[in-house]
Design a protein around this motif. Structure first.
Motif, mmCIF file in Angstrom:
data_model
loop_
_atom_site.group_PDB
_atom_site.id
_atom_site.type_symbol
_atom_site.label_atom_id
_atom_site.label_comp_id
_atom_site.label_asym_id
_atom_site.label_seq_id
_atom_site.Cartn_x
_atom_site.Cartn_y
_atom_site.Cartn_z
ATOM 1 N N LEU A 97 44.588 -75.470 8.574
ATOM 2 C CA LEU A 97 45.501 -75.933 9.626
ATOM 3 C C LEU A 97 46.358 -77.094 9.112
ATOM 4 C CD1 LEU A 97 45.671 -74.892 12.585
ATOM 5 C CD2 LEU A 97 44.552 -76.994 13.263
ATOM 6 N N ARG A 98 45.726 -77.978 8.352
ATOM 7 C CA ARG A 98 46.444 -79.139 7.817
ATOM 8 C C ARG A 98 47.452 -78.723 6.739
ATOM 9 N NH1 ARG A 98 44.690 -84.369 8.041
ATOM 10 N NH2 ARG A 98 43.621 -84.763 9.993
ATOM 11 N N LEU A 99 47.158 -77.665 6.041
ATOM 12 C CA LEU A 99 48.144 -77.145 5.077
ATOM 13 C C LEU A 99 49.373 -76.623 5.819
ATOM 14 C CD1 LEU A 99 45.982 -75.135 2.510
ATOM 15 C CD2 LEU A 99 47.436 -77.087 1.998
ATOM 16 N N ILE A 100 49.128 -75.962 6.955
ATOM 17 C CA ILE A 100 50.244 -75.427 7.742
ATOM 18 C C ILE A 100 51.061 -76.585 8.329
ATOM 19 C CG2 ILE A 100 50.881 -74.015 9.752
ATOM 20 C CD1 ILE A 100 48.331 -72.348 9.221
ATOM 21 N N ALA A 101 50.338 -77.647 8.764
ATOM 22 C CA ALA A 101 51.037 -78.814 9.332
ATOM 23 C C ALA A 101 51.773 -79.611 8.269
ATOM 24 C CB ALA A 101 50.020 -79.714 10.045
ATOM 25 N N GLY A 102 51.325 -79.489 7.015
ATOM 26 C CA GLY A 102 51.968 -80.238 5.933
ATOM 27 C C GLY A 102 51.248 -81.523 5.578
ATOM 28 N N PHE A 103 50.072 -81.764 6.186
ATOM 29 C CA PHE A 103 49.305 -82.972 5.855
ATOM 30 C C PHE A 103 48.673 -82.852 4.468
ATOM 31 C CE2 PHE A 103 48.520 -83.120 10.685
ATOM 32 C CZ PHE A 103 49.738 -83.754 10.890
ATOM 33 N N TYR A 104 48.430 -81.605 4.020
ATOM 34 C CA TYR A 104 47.941 -81.360 2.669
ATOM 35 C C TYR A 104 48.939 -80.459 1.940
ATOM 36 C CZ TYR A 104 43.186 -82.739 4.216
ATOM 37 O OH TYR A 104 42.087 -83.400 4.704
ATOM 38 N N GLN A 105 48.958 -80.603 0.631
ATOM 39 C CA GLN A 105 49.758 -79.705 -0.205
ATOM 40 C C GLN A 105 48.829 -78.672 -0.826
ATOM 41 O OE1 GLN A 105 53.177 -80.073 -0.529
ATOM 42 N NE2 GLN A 105 52.729 -81.534 1.093
ATOM 43 N N PRO A 106 49.241 -77.404 -0.881
ATOM 44 C CA PRO A 106 48.384 -76.415 -1.548
ATOM 45 C C PRO A 106 48.379 -76.624 -3.067
ATOM 46 C CG PRO A 106 50.426 -75.393 -0.803
ATOM 47 C CD PRO A 106 50.448 -76.810 -0.314
ATOM 48 N N PRO B 292 58.099 -81.880 4.115
ATOM 49 C CA PRO B 292 57.186 -82.875 4.702
ATOM 50 C C PRO B 292 56.841 -82.527 6.150
ATOM 51 C CG PRO B 292 59.402 -83.792 4.419
ATOM 52 C CD PRO B 292 59.415 -82.441 3.787
ATOM 53 N N PRO B 293 55.695 -83.023 6.641
ATOM 54 C CA PRO B 293 55.207 -82.654 7.977
ATOM 55 C C PRO B 293 56.252 -82.850 9.077
ATOM 56 C CG PRO B 293 53.595 -84.034 6.869
ATOM 57 C CD PRO B 293 54.772 -83.952 5.949
ATOM 58 N N HIS B 294 56.996 -83.967 9.037
ATOM 59 C CA HIS B 294 57.900 -84.256 10.159
ATOM 60 C C HIS B 294 59.124 -83.337 10.173
ATOM 61 C CE1 HIS B 294 59.390 -86.765 6.824
ATOM 62 N NE2 HIS B 294 60.580 -86.569 7.361
ATOM 63 N N GLU B 295 59.298 -82.548 9.116
ATOM 64 C CA GLU B 295 60.413 -81.593 9.125
ATOM 65 C C GLU B 295 59.947 -80.164 9.430
ATOM 66 O OE1 GLU B 295 62.806 -81.874 5.593
ATOM 67 O OE2 GLU B 295 62.904 -84.057 5.760
ATOM 68 N N ARG B 296 58.676 -80.006 9.810
ATOM 69 C CA ARG B 296 58.157 -78.646 10.033
ATOM 70 C C ARG B 296 58.227 -78.215 11.495
ATOM 71 N NH1 ARG B 296 53.371 -77.309 5.712
ATOM 72 N NH2 ARG B 296 54.383 -78.336 3.951
ATOM 73 N N ASN B 297 58.496 -79.149 12.368
ATOM 74 C CA ASN B 297 58.528 -78.884 13.812
ATOM 75 C C ASN B 297 57.263 -78.191 14.317
ATOM 76 O OD1 ASN B 297 59.775 -79.307 16.265
ATOM 77 N ND2 ASN B 297 60.665 -77.250 16.312
ATOM 78 N N THR B 298 56.121 -78.806 13.957
ATOM 79 C CA THR B 298 54.850 -78.318 14.479
ATOM 80 C C THR B 298 54.291 -79.344 15.463
ATOM 81 O OG1 THR B 298 53.620 -79.369 12.691
ATOM 82 C CG2 THR B 298 54.250 -77.083 12.344
ATOM 83 N N GLY B 299 53.596 -78.867 16.475
ATOM 84 C CA GLY B 299 52.892 -79.749 17.415
ATOM 85 C C GLY B 299 51.412 -79.570 17.169
ATOM 86 N N MET B 300 50.669 -80.675 17.221
ATOM 87 C CA MET B 300 49.240 -80.561 16.901
ATOM 88 C C MET B 300 48.386 -81.183 17.994
ATOM 89 S SD MET B 300 47.713 -80.647 13.230
ATOM 90 C CE MET B 300 45.988 -80.459 12.827
ATOM 91 N N VAL B 301 47.278 -80.540 18.292
ATOM 92 C CA VAL B 301 46.312 -81.078 19.258
ATOM 93 C C VAL B 301 44.954 -81.128 18.564
ATOM 94 C CG1 VAL B 301 45.147 -80.709 21.475
ATOM 95 C CG2 VAL B 301 47.581 -80.184 21.243
ATOM 96 N N ARG C 239 59.070 -79.129 21.760
ATOM 97 C CA ARG C 239 59.424 -77.705 21.629
ATOM 98 C C ARG C 239 59.161 -77.234 20.201
ATOM 99 N NH1 ARG C 239 64.779 -78.328 25.339
ATOM 100 N NH2 ARG C 239 63.651 -78.568 27.283
ATOM 101 N N PRO C 240 57.875 -77.256 19.823
ATOM 102 C CA PRO C 240 57.549 -76.926 18.431
ATOM 103 C C PRO C 240 57.749 -75.440 18.139
ATOM 104 C CG PRO C 240 55.552 -77.110 19.721
ATOM 105 C CD PRO C 240 56.668 -77.512 20.629
ATOM 106 N N ASP C 241 58.038 -75.152 16.881
ATOM 107 C CA ASP C 241 58.074 -73.744 16.460
ATOM 108 C C ASP C 241 56.662 -73.203 16.337
ATOM 109 O OD1 ASP C 241 60.841 -73.566 16.217
ATOM 110 O OD2 ASP C 241 60.783 -74.556 14.257
ATOM 111 N N VAL C 242 55.731 -74.125 16.014
ATOM 112 C CA VAL C 242 54.339 -73.725 15.780
ATOM 113 C C VAL C 242 53.438 -74.752 16.457
ATOM 114 C CG1 VAL C 242 52.558 -73.440 14.011
ATOM 115 C CG2 VAL C 242 54.895 -72.676 13.548
ATOM 116 N N LEU C 243 52.460 -74.262 17.208
ATOM 117 C CA LEU C 243 51.483 -75.147 17.842
ATOM 118 C C LEU C 243 50.160 -74.999 17.096
ATOM 119 C CD1 LEU C 243 51.010 -77.026 20.288
ATOM 120 C CD2 LEU C 243 50.422 -74.996 21.620
#
Ligand code: ATP
Length: 357
Positions: A45-54, A70-79, A150-154
């Motif tokens: 999940l963190r790889l998808i969010a961009g918090f980790y690099q593969p 980077p994470p802030h350019e991915r338009n993901t929302g996280m809970v 309005r994230p592209d990915v939740l």
């Protein structure tokens, strides 16, 4: 937003936590990552969010390669499991925060925060502080905070784990409703099989950083790819056997309980060692002559909605059966013939070891 993972690998030091993970998550899908603790769900999940690099492989959102975004350019929302609300801010301010960072003008901000709070049914709580809310309400606010941008990915990381059973069921329904309304592509991490079976469009079962099976809940539950998936996604009784003959419409399996017939051609040659599996709810506590076997009742566990019976077959193997709302509770020591329909028998090549019941 379609999410494509192609041979994603992640290492921490010498430990490979994810190994060649390939998945296609469809646009608008509610997709679950399911597996035991430590299997790598959160890391994925963190790889998808961009918090980790593969360390290897590729991640795409639609056609766009995301590995280096980077994470802030991915338009993901996280809970997260812990609601992670700011205690010094009101509900409104918590939800508005993501819009402030994005410098959204005040009138639009007001409209969007109210819309997000309406979606999670928390508009009446806008002026409260988080410590004046129940756990379930706090998690609704955390959801609103993720939705407001309005994230592209939740991305949901065990969002219900901190809640008691009743609230968990209530919020499960809410997440289903919100996904139905917003249709945001959602990746949901959990180790709770009930949660994933009841909510997922499709799910991936992970073990030790490897995807063991991907499919919709019914097919994964009814046709698990291997012993691990079968045992993880629900209880399964197993007995050893070997294929007695290769036939077209049925596969006869020789076992200590006699010949059991499973549905269809297993594709395995006569003599192949197999495990025969069946779910406790598939056991019929009456002799329906096909696939029937003698047993003795050893233990009864009362579980409210169901009665759980632990039975012993003549060869000493213990197996479980569930009875829903039984007319009379059977006494221990009672002899009874059980049966399992051929379509409820699972036949897997015997390549793994069998744990005890
Ligand atoms: P859980 O359900 O317990 O949260 P999980 O399936 O989400 O488990 P991860 O949190 O992805 O598992 O962890 C996978 C493995 O990677 C674990 O063995 C964990 O100890 C290890 N790990 C996770 N993060 C790090 C890190 N930052 N540094 C080193 N090892 C890590």
């Amino acid at each position: 937003m379609q999410i494509s993972l192609h041979n994603l690998t992640k290492r921490f030091g010498n430990t490979t936590v994810l190994r060649d993970v390939s998945l296609e998550i469809a646009d608008r899908e509610l997709f679950f990552l399911l597996g035991p603790s430590g299997c790598g769900k959160t890391t994925l999940l963190r790889l998808i969010a961009g918090f980790y690099q593969p360390d290897g492989g590729e991640l795409r959102f639609g056609p766009r390669r995301m590995n280096d975004v980077p994470p802030h350019e991915r338009n993901t929302g996280m809970v997260f499991q812990s609601y992670a609300l700011w205690p010094h801010m009101t509900v409104f301010q918590n939800v508005a925060y993501g819009l402030e960072i994005r410098k959204v003008p005040a009138p639009e901000k007001l409209e969007r925060v109210n819309e997000a709070l309406r979606t999670v049914r928390m508009e009446a709580f806008a002026t409260r502080s988080p410590n004046q809310l129940s756990g379930g309400q706090q998690q609704r606010v955390a959801l609103a905070r993720a939705l407001v941008i309005r994230p592209d990915v939740l991305l949901l990381d065990e969002p219900l784990s901190n809640l008691d059973t009743r609230l968990r069921l209530e919020l499960r329904d809410e997440i289903r409703r919100i996904h139905g309304e917003t249709k945001i592509t959602t990746v949901y991490v959990t180790h709770d099989q009930q949660e994933s079976l009841s909510l997922a469009d499709r799910l991936a079962v992970l073990k030790d950083g490897v995807v063991e099976q991907v499919g919709d809940p019914r097919s994964v539950y009814r046709r698990p790819a291997n012993r691990f998936v079968a045992d993880f996604i629900g209880e399964t009784n197993w007995i050893e056997g070997e294929v007695a003959a290769r036939e077209v419409a049925t596969t006869p399996i020789r076992t200590a309980w006699g010949i059991l017939q499973s549905e269809g051609d297993s594709g395995m040659a006569a003599g192949t060692p197999v495990w025969v599996g069946f779910r406790p709810e598939a056991v019929q506590l009456t002799d329906h002559s096909e696939n029937s076997f003698a047993s003795q009742l050893c233990r009864v566990n009362y579980l409210g909605a169901i009665e759980e019976y632990v039975l012993r077959a003549p060869d000493g193997t213990l197996f479980k059966a569930f009875a829903r709302n039984p007319a009379a509770v059977l006494p221990t020591g009672h002899d009874l013939r059980c049966s399992v329909r051929r379509r409820d028998l699972l036949v897997l090549p015997r390549t793994e070891s069998l744990p005890g019941l």
